[in-house]
Each structure stands twice: as C-alpha cells, then as structure tokens.
Design a protein around this motif. Structure first.
Motif, PDB file in Angstrom:
ATOM      1  N   PHE A  27       0.820  -1.209   0.000  1.00  0.00           N
ATOM      2  CA  PHE A  27       0.000   0.000   0.000  1.00  0.00           C
ATOM      3  C   PHE A  27       0.857   1.263   0.000  1.00  0.00           C
ATOM      4  CE2 PHE A  27      -3.466  -2.565   2.417  1.00  0.00           C
ATOM      5  CZ  PHE A  27      -3.732  -3.273   1.259  1.00  0.00           C
ATOM      6  N   GLU A  28       1.949   1.231   0.743  1.00  0.00           N
ATOM      7  CA  GLU A  28       2.857   2.386   0.735  1.00  0.00           C
ATOM      8  C   GLU A  28       3.446   2.592  -0.659  1.00  0.00           C
ATOM      9  OE1 GLU A  28       5.107   2.705   4.899  1.00  0.00           O
ATOM     10  OE2 GLU A  28       5.079   0.660   4.119  1.00  0.00           O
ATOM     11  N   GLN A  31       0.874   4.158  -2.967  1.00  0.00           N
ATOM     12  CA  GLN A  31       0.736   5.596  -2.725  1.00  0.00           C
ATOM     13  C   GLN A  31       1.905   6.358  -3.336  1.00  0.00           C
ATOM     14  OE1 GLN A  31      -2.033   7.174  -1.017  1.00  0.00           O
ATOM     15  NE2 GLN A  31      -1.045   8.794  -2.216  1.00  0.00           N
ATOM     16  N   ARG A  32       3.099   5.804  -3.237  1.00  0.00           N
ATOM     17  CA  ARG A  32       4.271   6.466  -3.819  1.00  0.00           C
ATOM     18  C   ARG A  32       4.192   6.470  -5.346  1.00  0.00           C
ATOM     19  NH1 ARG A  32       8.183   7.777  -0.101  1.00  0.00           N
ATOM     20  NH2 ARG A  32       9.570   8.298  -1.852  1.00  0.00           N
ATOM     21  N   ASP A  35       1.795   9.298  -6.117  1.00  0.00           N
ATOM     22  CA  ASP A  35       2.372  10.606  -5.792  1.00  0.00           C
ATOM     23  C   ASP A  35       3.462  11.010  -6.783  1.00  0.00           C
ATOM     24  OD1 ASP A  35       0.712  10.737  -3.608  1.00  0.00           O
ATOM     25  OD2 ASP A  35       2.252  10.183  -2.137  1.00  0.00           O
ATOM     26  N   THR A  57      -4.615  -4.330  -3.661  1.00  0.00           N
ATOM     27  CA  THR A  57      -3.981  -3.018  -3.812  1.00  0.00           C
ATOM     28  C   THR A  57      -4.685  -2.198  -4.889  1.00  0.00           C
ATOM     29  OG1 THR A  57      -1.845  -3.935  -3.111  1.00  0.00           O
ATOM     30  CG2 THR A  57      -1.803  -1.839  -4.302  1.00  0.00           C
ATOM     31  N   TYR A  61      -6.283   1.305  -4.230  1.00  0.00           N
ATOM     32  CA  TYR A  61      -5.532   2.381  -4.906  1.00  0.00           C
ATOM     33  C   TYR A  61      -5.737   2.239  -6.418  1.00  0.00           C
ATOM     34  CZ  TYR A  61      -3.257   2.807  -0.365  1.00  0.00           C
ATOM     35  OH  TYR A  61      -3.010   2.968   0.981  1.00  0.00           O
ATOM     36  N   CYS A  64      -3.261   3.169  -9.197  1.00  0.00           N
ATOM     37  CA  CYS A  64      -1.998   2.432  -9.305  1.00  0.00           C
ATOM     38  C   CYS A  64      -2.261   1.054  -9.881  1.00  0.00           C
ATOM     39  CB  CYS A  64      -1.339   2.300  -7.933  1.00  0.00           C
ATOM     40  SG  CYS A  64       0.104   1.213  -7.930  1.00  0.00           S
TER      41      CYS A  64
END
Length: 298
Positions: A27-28, A31-32, A35, A57, A61, A64
């Motif tokens: 998940f991190e 997000q990256r 971003d 995921t 998100y 992504c």
C-alpha cells in the motif's frame, strides 16, 4: 527529474509483507506510485504468489496498476504448472523462474567457493537456516540430465502462453535460459524478460543478448545492480546503447530495508541515463511503452 518517470512501471519491486525485511509494503508503494506520477509496479516475492495482494492493492488504490507475480521456488512447488495456473486465474501477470532456489544461483553463492566470512544476501541466510533445521528444499533446474527441458517446464510454458502472462528468466544459468527462451517461443509465449542482464551471476554479453532478442525477449536493467557496485554504470550504458531502447526495460529491484524507495531509485536511474545522453523518448520506451506492451496494455 521527476518528469522522466511519469507513466512509468517498475516491474521488479520487493514489497512487504514478506519473509525478508522490506522497506515498504504494497500500500505504501501504491501511494508512492500515485504521488510520483508513475503508472504501476510489480510486487515480487521469492516465496509467495502476490496476485491476491495486487488485486487488493488495485481495489484500494485504483490509480496504481499493481501487478501480481509468482516465483517458481520451492515454496510454491518449484516448476509447478498447477501453481502457475491458479496464479493466472487470480490475475497474476508475471512468472519468475527460480531465483533463490535456482541450482545455478545457489552453486555460485553457496557452492565450494563460498566464503562464510562474506556477507550473504538475505535469501541465502534463509537457505542455510532451512538446511540447519533439516527442511528439505532441493535446488531447482529446468533442464534435466538429458540436456532437455523438463516436462513440467513445458507445461508451465503452456500455461504462460494460454494466459498471456510474462515470463522472466530470473537466476537461471545461461544454458537453462537459452533453452527456456527458445522453447517459450515454440510454445507461443509472447512476453519474455531476461532478468537483470548485467547482474554478476546472470551476466549476458551484448552478443548473447542479441541472440535472445531473436526470440522477442526484452533485456532488463536494474538500478540496484549498478548502485550496489555489482557492475559499473559504464557497462550498463554500453549495453543499453548497443541493444537499443526498443528492446529494454528499466526496473529497480528495490525494496530492501536499507535501500531507497523504488520511485526514488527509478528517478535516479533515468536521470543518470539522461545526463549521459539517452533521450527522453528512449527513456519513455524503457520505462513506459515496453512495459505496457508486456502487460498487454499497448
């Protein structure tokens, strides 16, 4: 130069949860990706299929494109057609052949010349721990004693072709890789990646890469390989120029606990190439266009 990774895919990222320590979780990383303006990433585990993780995921998100993979090490039964079939039905896109359990990789890393005082990769530490605990986890080969690909390997290639998955050669020997790629072509596998062609245990000369190109394969170069000092950046640059951007993908192989974030690594990689004269158009081919072809999105 953040703009150089807009729309990019990194098809070689080690995220958590995993057996080995990782810098960030799925998940991190998602997000990256969003971003940074990237399009997606492939989550690699040496031990488990990540197809279900990728599906979750993508749900959380949706901007992504998370790509599930499976690696054919002992934890999934090795060269296991049933495991690949189930992975495909779960939406998995990329099949890595053996990495840590490859006979070739283990022989070079833990063979007769192994120095016990030398720092080992995390996966090798796991292999040694399993040996000490008496857990049977034999090395894996795709070529039998008769010099031919095993029947299970042919069956896996059939599954890959039927589901239009991507084949990645991983840490196989050159003999195994050439036999596998030629057979993959016969089985009508359309999408093939020669994994980190400049990595010490899998290093391919330009001439060898040209031969593999004839089977429609893409050559992968990873940030970690040169950033960790395993190969000189000049060698990476020379090979990219010799092969041409239309047949190359750039990845990071990042996710290690002590490394930088994958999007940062990819940005550093492409900036270094741009500063050495690789055009923005060629960088886009190697980070966006070729990945979309492999994923069936072009």
């Amino acid at each position: 130069m953040r703009e150089l990774i807009q729309g990019a895919y990194d098809l070689h990222v080690h995220t958590a949860p995993d057996v080995l320590p990782r810098r960030l979780d799925d998940f991190e990383m998602a997000q990256r990706v969003m971003d940074s303006g990237m399009a997606g990433f492939a989550m690699k585990s040496h031990y488990f299929c990540t197809g279900e993780r990728a599906a979750m995921t993508r749900k959380l998100y949706p901007a992504c494109d998370a790509v599930g993979t499976i690696t054919l090490n002992g934890s999934v039964g090795g060269i296991n057609p049933a495991a690949v079939e189930m992975a495909a039905r779960a939406g998995t896109k990329l099949v890595w052949f053996p990495t840590s359990d490859s006979a070739h990789e283990q022989n070079l890393t833990l063979g007769e010349d192994w120095n016990p005082d030398k720092k080992l990769p995390y996966w090798a530490q796991v292999v040694l721990q399993m040996r000490e605990e008496g857990i049977d986890n034999p090395v894996i080969r795709v070529v039998g004693e008769d010099g031919r690909l095993t029947e299970a390997t042919h069956q896996v290639l059939e599954v890959i072709a039927r589901h239009q998955m991507i084949l990645a050669t991983s840490h196989l020997s050159h003999e195994e890789t050439f036999a596998l790629v030629r057979a993959a072509k016969e089985h009508r596998v359309e999408h093939i990646i020669i994994t980190h062609v400049d990595f010490p245990t899998t290093f391919y000369t330009v001439e060898e890469q040209v031969e593999l190109l004839r089977c429609g394969a893409y050559m992968e170069h990873c940030f970690v390989t040169y950033n960790s000092g395993k190969v000189d950046f000049e060698v990476v640059l020379e090979q990219i120029r010799a092969i041409g951007a239309s047949h190359i993908i750039l990845s990071t192989d990042l996710g290690q606990k002590t490394g930088i974030y994958p999007d940062e690594g990819l940005e550093q990689f492409v900036t270094s190439l741009y500063d050495r004269g690789i055009s923005e158009g060629d960088i886009k081919k190697m980070t966006c266009h070729n990945q979309r072809i492999l994923l069936g999105k072009a």
